[in-house]
Design a protein around this motif. Structure first.
Motif, PDB file in Angstrom:
ATOM      1  N   VAL A  29      28.424  27.602  55.105  1.00 23.87           N
ATOM      2  CA  VAL A  29      29.803  28.098  55.141  1.00 23.87           C
ATOM      3  C   VAL A  29      30.050  28.914  56.402  1.00 23.87           C
ATOM      4  CG1 VAL A  29      31.372  29.721  54.048  1.00 23.87           C
ATOM      5  CG2 VAL A  29      30.187  28.065  52.665  1.00 23.87           C
ATOM      6  N   LEU A  30      29.044  29.709  56.808  1.00 22.94           N
ATOM      7  CA  LEU A  30      29.276  30.630  57.919  1.00 22.94           C
ATOM      8  C   LEU A  30      29.124  29.976  59.285  1.00 22.94           C
ATOM      9  CD1 LEU A  30      27.527  33.825  56.572  1.00 22.94           C
ATOM     10  CD2 LEU A  30      29.948  33.420  56.823  1.00 22.94           C
ATOM     11  N   ARG A  32      30.288  29.680  68.678  1.00 24.84           N
ATOM     12  CA  ARG A  32      30.232  31.108  68.945  1.00 24.84           C
ATOM     13  C   ARG A  32      28.872  31.668  68.528  1.00 24.84           C
ATOM     14  NH1 ARG A  32      35.969  32.526  66.418  1.00 24.84           N
ATOM     15  NH2 ARG A  32      35.240  30.886  65.060  1.00 24.84           N
ATOM     16  N   THR A  33      28.129  32.237  69.476  1.00 22.47           N
ATOM     17  CA  THR A  33      26.809  32.774  69.176  1.00 22.47           C
ATOM     18  C   THR A  33      26.890  33.886  68.156  1.00 22.47           C
ATOM     19  OG1 THR A  33      26.581  32.491  71.544  1.00 22.47           O
ATOM     20  CG2 THR A  33      24.680  33.305  70.362  1.00 22.47           C
ATOM     21  N   LYS A  34      27.985  34.656  68.226  1.00 23.11           N
ATOM     22  CA  LYS A  34      28.132  35.788  67.315  1.00 23.11           C
ATOM     23  C   LYS A  34      28.214  35.298  65.870  1.00 23.11           C
ATOM     24  CE  LYS A  34      31.129  38.840  68.913  1.00 23.11           C
ATOM     25  NZ  LYS A  34      32.483  39.415  68.979  1.00 23.11           N
ATOM     26  N   ALA A  35      29.013  34.261  65.632  1.00 27.40           N
ATOM     27  CA  ALA A  35      29.158  33.731  64.273  1.00 27.40           C
ATOM     28  C   ALA A  35      27.841  33.143  63.782  1.00 27.40           C
ATOM     29  CB  ALA A  35      30.263  32.672  64.237  1.00 27.40           C
ATOM     30  N   TRP A  36      27.158  32.412  64.677  1.00 26.63           N
ATOM     31  CA  TRP A  36      25.872  31.819  64.290  1.00 26.63           C
ATOM     32  C   TRP A  36      24.874  32.909  63.927  1.00 26.63           C
ATOM     33  CZ3 TRP A  36      20.786  31.863  65.639  1.00 26.63           C
ATOM     34  CH2 TRP A  36      20.026  30.798  65.188  1.00 26.63           C
ATOM     35  N   PHE A  37      24.824  33.956  64.767  1.00 25.81           N
ATOM     36  CA  PHE A  37      23.893  35.052  64.528  1.00 25.81           C
ATOM     37  C   PHE A  37      24.218  35.762  63.217  1.00 25.81           C
ATOM     38  CE2 PHE A  37      22.408  39.429  65.244  1.00 25.81           C
ATOM     39  CZ  PHE A  37      21.076  39.156  65.514  1.00 25.81           C
ATOM     40  N   ALA A  38      25.518  36.027  62.981  1.00 23.80           N
ATOM     41  CA  ALA A  38      25.917  36.704  61.742  1.00 23.80           C
ATOM     42  C   ALA A  38      25.558  35.858  60.530  1.00 23.80           C
ATOM     43  CB  ALA A  38      27.416  36.995  61.768  1.00 23.80           C
ATOM     44  N   GLY A  39      25.817  34.538  60.614  1.00 25.59           N
ATOM     45  CA  GLY A  39      25.487  33.661  59.496  1.00 25.59           C
ATOM     46  C   GLY A  39      24.004  33.673  59.178  1.00 25.59           C
ATOM     47  N   GLY A  40      23.178  33.531  60.209  1.00 29.66           N
ATOM     48  CA  GLY A  40      21.738  33.547  59.989  1.00 29.66           C
ATOM     49  C   GLY A  40      21.260  34.868  59.418  1.00 29.66           C
ATOM     50  N   THR A  41      21.779  35.974  59.945  1.00 28.63           N
ATOM     51  CA  THR A  41      21.346  37.285  59.485  1.00 28.63           C
ATOM     52  C   THR A  41      21.719  37.496  58.022  1.00 28.63           C
ATOM     53  OG1 THR A  41      21.837  38.033  61.703  1.00 28.63           O
ATOM     54  CG2 THR A  41      21.346  39.713  60.061  1.00 28.63           C
ATOM     55  N   ILE A  42      22.980  37.168  57.672  1.00 25.57           N
ATOM     56  CA  ILE A  42      23.418  37.356  56.290  1.00 25.57           C
ATOM     57  C   ILE A  42      22.581  36.502  55.349  1.00 25.57           C
ATOM     58  CG2 ILE A  42      25.332  36.918  54.712  1.00 25.57           C
ATOM     59  CD1 ILE A  42      27.203  37.731  56.943  1.00 25.57           C
ATOM     60  N   THR A  43      22.326  35.245  55.747  1.00 19.81           N
ATOM     61  CA  THR A  43      21.537  34.353  54.894  1.00 19.81           C
ATOM     62  C   THR A  43      20.141  34.900  54.666  1.00 19.81           C
ATOM     63  OG1 THR A  43      22.764  32.528  55.837  1.00 19.81           O
ATOM     64  CG2 THR A  43      20.762  31.996  54.661  1.00 19.81           C
ATOM     65  N   VAL A  44      19.468  35.298  55.763  1.00  8.93           N
ATOM     66  CA  VAL A  44      18.081  35.758  55.638  1.00  8.93           C
ATOM     67  C   VAL A  44      18.012  37.042  54.822  1.00  8.93           C
ATOM     68  CG1 VAL A  44      16.155  36.700  56.950  1.00  8.93           C
ATOM     69  CG2 VAL A  44      17.273  34.623  57.714  1.00  8.93           C
ATOM     70  N   MET A  45      18.977  37.961  55.068  1.00  7.58           N
ATOM     71  CA  MET A  45      18.952  39.225  54.325  1.00  7.58           C
ATOM     72  C   MET A  45      19.175  38.999  52.845  1.00  7.58           C
ATOM     73  SD  MET A  45      20.892  41.744  56.963  1.00  7.58           S
ATOM     74  CE  MET A  45      21.516  42.804  55.687  1.00  7.58           C
ATOM     75  N   MET A  46      20.134  38.101  52.506  1.00  6.74           N
ATOM     76  CA  MET A  46      20.422  37.842  51.102  1.00  6.74           C
ATOM     77  C   MET A  46      19.226  37.206  50.414  1.00  6.74           C
ATOM     78  SD  MET A  46      23.720  35.914  49.666  1.00  6.74           S
ATOM     79  CE  MET A  46      22.969  34.353  49.910  1.00  6.74           C
ATOM     80  N   LEU A  47      18.633  36.209  51.095  1.00 10.12           N
ATOM     81  CA  LEU A  47      17.479  35.529  50.501  1.00 10.12           C
ATOM     82  C   LEU A  47      16.331  36.509  50.299  1.00 10.12           C
ATOM     83  CD1 LEU A  47      16.618  32.779  49.572  1.00 10.12           C
ATOM     84  CD2 LEU A  47      15.740  32.322  51.837  1.00 10.12           C
TER      85      LEU A  47
END
Lengths: 102, 175
Positions: free
Chosen positions: A22-23, B97-112
């Motif tokens: 999604v992100l 956008r690198t920022k969006a990619w970075f935010a997505g990866g960070t949120i995913t890893v932190m949640m997992l």
């Protein structure tokens, strides 16, 4: 011995993959598919908890059925929205979807 | 909690099904051709259905195959075919956008990581309970008994969603 935690871990992994999709995806349909992944992960949780914690009642399975109903409605309306926007913008790229922005 | 003392056929089946399901889910978000993503989604749905069968929820597994692997995947592939205007190889690209990619990866890893930690620190029931054999009958009794209002609301929701989808996809005529 596979137990409830393993099912919850599996569901957590699928949910996280959905969140990542999604992100980071640019295609609106890919984002809708990722949302479907997340809903399925929630369903796995419900069914597993139903089996391992309260197997005498099928309430968890019932909730899963309702989630499937809502997911079907969501994907139908979502795809209709994407088709409707595509007609105006000739694109399914989320970066082009700024109709509500001013 | 992660001990593998008595490795049975059930466990092997879980690992195989779970592996296929996770690979399918990864395919959905990592393929660059959206048709491959949609087919990968079908694989994931079938894997989830297999997990339902393994959890003694045969009726739900059948619904999963019919609704997700059948109807919803056809709907998605139909929309994909309608809306493709570029070459198929580059239809499902990640964000630029690198920022969006970075935010997505960070949120995913932190949640997992937080979910895995929560699972690891929790107490779990040791053994599986005996599953219900007649889950269809119990589902029917619940649906038309305690949860009849939710059942009716779901029916109305489906009706409204179908009508709304038709109106949205048809579009407004410009006069």
């Amino acid at each position: 011995m596979i137990g409830l935690p393993h099912y919850i871990l599996l569901s957590a992994v699928i949910f996280s993959i959905g969140v990542y999709g999604v992100l980071t995806r640019r295609n609106a349909i890919a984002v809708l598919m990722s949302v479907e992944l997340m809903l399925n992960a929630v369903n796995i949780n419900f069914v597993a908890a139903n089996k391992f914690m309260n197997a005498a009642a099928a309430v968890g399975q019932l909730f899963s059925v309702f989630i499937i109903v809502v997911a079907a409605a969501e994907i139908a309306v979502g795809l209709a929205l994407v088709i409707s926007i595509y007609r105006q913008r000739k694109s399914v790229d989320l970066n082009d979807f700024n109709l509500l922005k001013w | 909690m992660f001990e593998f003392s008595a490795f049975s056929l059930y466990d092997a089946a879980f690992l195989a099904i779970g592996g296929v399901t996770i690979l399918g889910a990864l395919g959905v978000v990592l393929f660059r051709n959206i048709i491959y993503s949609a087919l990968s989604l079908v694989f994931t749905m079938l894997g989830v259905a297999a997990i339902y069968f393994q959890l003694n929820a045969g009726f739900l597994g059948a619904i999963q195959i019919l609704v997700y692997a059948g109807a919803i995947s056809v709907l998605i592939i139909f929309a994909v075919m309608l809306l493709m205007n570029k070459e198929a190889r580059r239809t499902n690209l990640p964000t630029t956008r690198t920022k969006a990619w970075f935010a997505g990866g960070t949120i995913t890893v932190m949640m997992l990581a937080s979910i895995i930690a929560a699972v690891g620190f929790s107490e779990w029931p040791k053994t599986a309970l005996q599953g219900v054999d007649n889950s269809v009958g119990m589902l029917a009794e619940l649906m038309l008994g305690d949860y009849v209002i939710a059942f009716e609301a779901a029916a109305i929701l489906l009706l409204v969603a179908v009508i709304g989808a038709i109106i949205l996809a048809k579009g407004v005529e410009n006069k």
